[in-house]
Design an enzyme around this catalytic site. Structure first.
Site, mmCIF file in Angstrom:
data_model
loop_
_atom_site.group_PDB
_atom_site.id
_atom_site.type_symbol
_atom_site.label_atom_id
_atom_site.label_comp_id
_atom_site.label_asym_id
_atom_site.label_seq_id
_atom_site.Cartn_x
_atom_site.Cartn_y
_atom_site.Cartn_z
ATOM 1 N N SER A 31 0.821 -1.221 0.000
ATOM 2 C CA SER A 31 0.000 0.000 0.000
ATOM 3 C C SER A 31 0.849 1.263 0.000
ATOM 4 C CB SER A 31 -0.925 0.000 1.220
ATOM 5 O OG SER A 31 -0.165 -0.100 2.425
ATOM 6 N N LYS B 90 -15.223 -4.591 -4.049
ATOM 7 C CA LYS B 90 -16.442 -3.826 -3.759
ATOM 8 C C LYS B 90 -16.813 -4.019 -2.306
ATOM 9 C CE LYS B 90 -18.197 -4.351 -8.480
ATOM 10 N NZ LYS B 90 -16.994 -5.010 -8.961
ATOM 11 N N LYS C 286 5.755 -7.192 3.998
ATOM 12 C CA LYS C 286 4.335 -7.437 4.222
ATOM 13 C C LYS C 286 4.007 -8.934 4.176
ATOM 14 C CE LYS C 286 3.036 -3.008 4.033
ATOM 15 N NZ LYS C 286 2.204 -2.298 5.005
ATOM 16 N N GLU D 107 0.489 -13.368 -1.594
ATOM 17 C CA GLU D 107 0.207 -13.250 -3.026
ATOM 18 C C GLU D 107 1.376 -13.777 -3.856
ATOM 19 O OE1 GLU D 107 -2.647 -9.269 -2.655
ATOM 20 O OE2 GLU D 107 -0.616 -9.099 -3.453
#
Length: 281
Positions: A156, A185, A215, A221
């Site tokens: 981020s 969403k 992180k 990921e």
């Protein structure tokens, strides 16, 4: 002494030797010129030469003989200096060969260490795959018609400065991008959405930065993308180095250090986006 220092010493000595040889050559020319002048004067002396003229010519011959002698002395001095410089040059070249041999051995040792680390990484990765891969089996996948071209994995901290502009640039090119701000969403399951993005993307773009490497989520990921890459046996991960060095990448993942990467320090966002688009083509 470092190879750079030794090389500089060799360059300096070669220049000094060239200068000494040039100076010796000039003195040799002076010596030859003086001797030629002596011969020329001697040819003008005949039995009819007056005493006054003879004395003058003999004085001139004496001066030229001194000039020739001085030139010979200087050449001898240059020879001594050349012998000293050439001896030092030989030692420096021997030292350079030794230093280069030591460096080569260090490189070979480093390569062996890197290979061991790579094998160790692969072993740990297989263990991790066995842990991560089962979670994929419960997620609906789209194998024939992938929803996204790129999944962008990032920290981020890098979002505003680099990642978001990159994602927007890719989308403007008509490229389908899974990027959290575009794809998540309200109410979505974060884990499930990311897993679906990872599975349903052709490639995973990893924005490697110091923040990324710290992180846990980006590490998840990354391991998931590595699992896909190893499972399918084809290129999946597309790394972008963002304000880091090769040593940083090597310390984080030898697997990634071996991959050709894009680099935000040497390329613009537009150039990086264009290179990514080329991968699709």
């Amino acid at each position: 002494m470092s190879i750079s220092t030794i090389s500089n010493n060799i360059t300096r000595l070669l220049k000094e030797i060239a200068d000494l040889r040039h100076k010796k050559s000039l003195e040799s020319k002076k010596e030859n010129a003086a001797k030629e002048k002596i011969l020329s004067i001697q040819k003008t002396i005949t039995k009819n030469t007056s005493l006054t003229t003879l004395n003058s010519k003999m004085s001139e011959i004496s001066r030229k003989e001194k000039e020739a002698s001085d030139s010979q002395s200087k050449q001898a001095d240059f020879d001594k200096k050349l012998a000293d410089k050439e001896g030092r040059l030989l030692k420096e070249r021997q030292a350079l060969a030794k230093a280069e041999n030591v460096k080569q051995k260090k490189l070979e040792a480093f390569e062996k260490k890197r290979q061991r680390e790579q094998l160790d990484f692969q072993r740990k990765l297989k263990q991790e795959i066995s842990r991560v891969e089962p979670s994929y089996q419960s997620i609906d996948t789209v194998s024939d018609n992938e929803k996204y071209d790129f999944f962008i994995s990032h920290a981020s901290e890098d979002k505003e400065e680099f990642v978001k502009p990159l994602a927007e640039t890719l989308e403007s090119m008509g490229i389908r991008v899974w990027y959290d701000e575009f794809s998540l969403k309200v109410g979505d399951s974060l884990t499930k959405s990311i897993d679906q993005g990872l599975i349903n993307s052709k490639f995973g773009v990893i924005v490697l930065s110091k923040a990324f490497m710290k992180k846990q989520w980006t590490n998840y990921e990354f391991k998931s993308l590595v699992s896909r890459e190893m499972h399918h046996g084809e290129k999946v991960i597309l790394p972008i180095w963002h304000e880091i060095s090769k040593n940083d990448v090597m310390a984080f993942s030898p697997h990634l250090a071996d991959k050709v990467a894009l680099n935000s320090l040497t390329q613009t966002i537009e150039e990086i986006a264009s290179d990514l688009k080329d991968v699709l083509q």
